[in-house]
Design an enzyme around this catalytic site. Sequence first.
Site, PDB file in Angstrom:
ATOM      1  N   SER A 174     -35.276 -18.585  -1.392  1.00  0.00           N
ATOM      2  CA  SER A 174     -35.331 -17.590  -2.472  1.00  0.00           C
ATOM      3  C   SER A 174     -34.309 -16.488  -2.199  1.00  0.00           C
ATOM      4  O   SER A 174     -33.126 -16.776  -2.078  1.00  0.00           O
ATOM      5  CB  SER A 174     -36.755 -17.035  -2.595  1.00  0.00           C
ATOM      6  N   THR A 175     -34.754 -15.243  -2.080  1.00  0.00           N
ATOM      7  CA  THR A 175     -33.836 -14.110  -1.940  1.00  0.00           C
ATOM      8  C   THR A 175     -32.904 -14.292  -0.744  1.00  0.00           C
ATOM      9  O   THR A 175     -33.349 -14.531   0.369  1.00  0.00           O
ATOM     10  CB  THR A 175     -34.636 -12.806  -1.772  1.00  0.00           C
ATOM     11  N   HIS A 200     -35.078 -20.239  -5.931  1.00  0.00           N
ATOM     12  CA  HIS A 200     -35.569 -19.393  -7.009  1.00  0.00           C
ATOM     13  C   HIS A 200     -34.388 -18.759  -7.726  1.00  0.00           C
ATOM     14  O   HIS A 200     -33.638 -17.980  -7.135  1.00  0.00           O
ATOM     15  CB  HIS A 200     -36.490 -18.294  -6.470  1.00  0.00           C
ATOM     16  N   MET A 293     -38.560 -13.775  -0.301  1.00  0.00           N
ATOM     17  CA  MET A 293     -39.713 -12.886  -0.330  1.00  0.00           C
ATOM     18  C   MET A 293     -40.928 -13.625  -0.879  1.00  0.00           C
ATOM     19  O   MET A 293     -40.799 -14.511  -1.725  1.00  0.00           O
ATOM     20  CB  MET A 293     -39.415 -11.657  -1.189  1.00  0.00           C
ATOM     21  N   ASP A 296     -44.220 -18.455  -1.496  1.00  0.00           N
ATOM     22  CA  ASP A 296     -44.029 -19.752  -2.132  1.00  0.00           C
ATOM     23  C   ASP A 296     -43.457 -20.735  -1.116  1.00  0.00           C
ATOM     24  O   ASP A 296     -42.471 -20.437  -0.440  1.00  0.00           O
ATOM     25  CB  ASP A 296     -43.082 -19.625  -3.336  1.00  0.00           C
TER      26      ASP A 296
END
Length: 350
Positions: A174-175, A200, A293, A296
Amino acid sequence: MISGTVSVLIVDDSAVVRQVLSARLRSKPGIEVIGAVPDPIFAMEHMNRAWPDVIVLDIEMPRMDGLTFLRKIMETRPTPVVICSTLTRRGAETTMEALAAGAVTAIAKPATGLKKFMEDDAGDIVAAVRAAAASRVSRLRQTERVPVPVPAQGGAAPIMPVADVGRIVAVGVSTGGTQALATVLPALSRACPGVVVVQHMPEKFTSAFAERLDGMCQVRVKEAEHGDPVLTGQVLIAPGGQHMEVNRTGEQYRVRVFGGPPVNRHCPSVDVLFRSVAKTAGRNATGVIMTGMGDDGARGLLEMRRAGAYTVAQDEATCVVHGMPREAVLLGAVDREAPLGSLAEVIHRG
């Protein structure tokens, strides 16, 4: 990484965006909007007086575009930046440039219906700001030189169904993931097992992201389409706004791409991918959870480990945000923690 109240500067030429976003962010505890200005020239004047913890930045603006401004920030005083870009092909391509230049994450806004979008999707925007505040921007500026693995027989391996070699690698990120994947994937040779990735990212952005990576890599990188086979020497990236699963048809793995509600606030969701790989591939799989973050992927990775898969988490020292890997470690879902520079080898070995 920022603790305490997060100060935010909004830079967007839309008065509607500035007004609605300011109101939404101010209504959340721990966030202080210290300014909302129409372009980077005004932003620089404001930042001479008070430097923000996080900048929410539009791309297309008068007098100076957001990408030029972003590069100036990263050269002078690296600061967490959330890109607020239009949901168009051009916007997606420019956003990829911004992420490569050091932006932490991006949110997509429609060309019309801005006020309704900002009101309906306030939770996603707030989450993006919090993720940026939790990030280590210095990690985005580091480029690790990772040696490219060489196939045992020498030369490039042909693309073939992964079932023939019995391995599949599932990656969730993700991030900070766009920069992390841009370090790891170019270090893979075409002999690596088939790789499936959930990053993401907003709808329409993943196509531009996959194309950008494809131009950097020996392996083929593409946005996944429903029914695509999982092949050695190929990376499939789940399309934004759709979940992706892996199923087995005869002696071949194929992906199922489908719409559905968010899982753990995300669509695509890492958990959805990991759970399907646990069920379909079991001990023939490797699971890798990287910077991001939230949580998930943590439970899905645990299911993979219980099914016999080898599971790896990116270590804290090299993560932009250690949230997802940390949650997986705390759940007991991880066989090994490894730095970013070792993940290409993990993936290559399957």
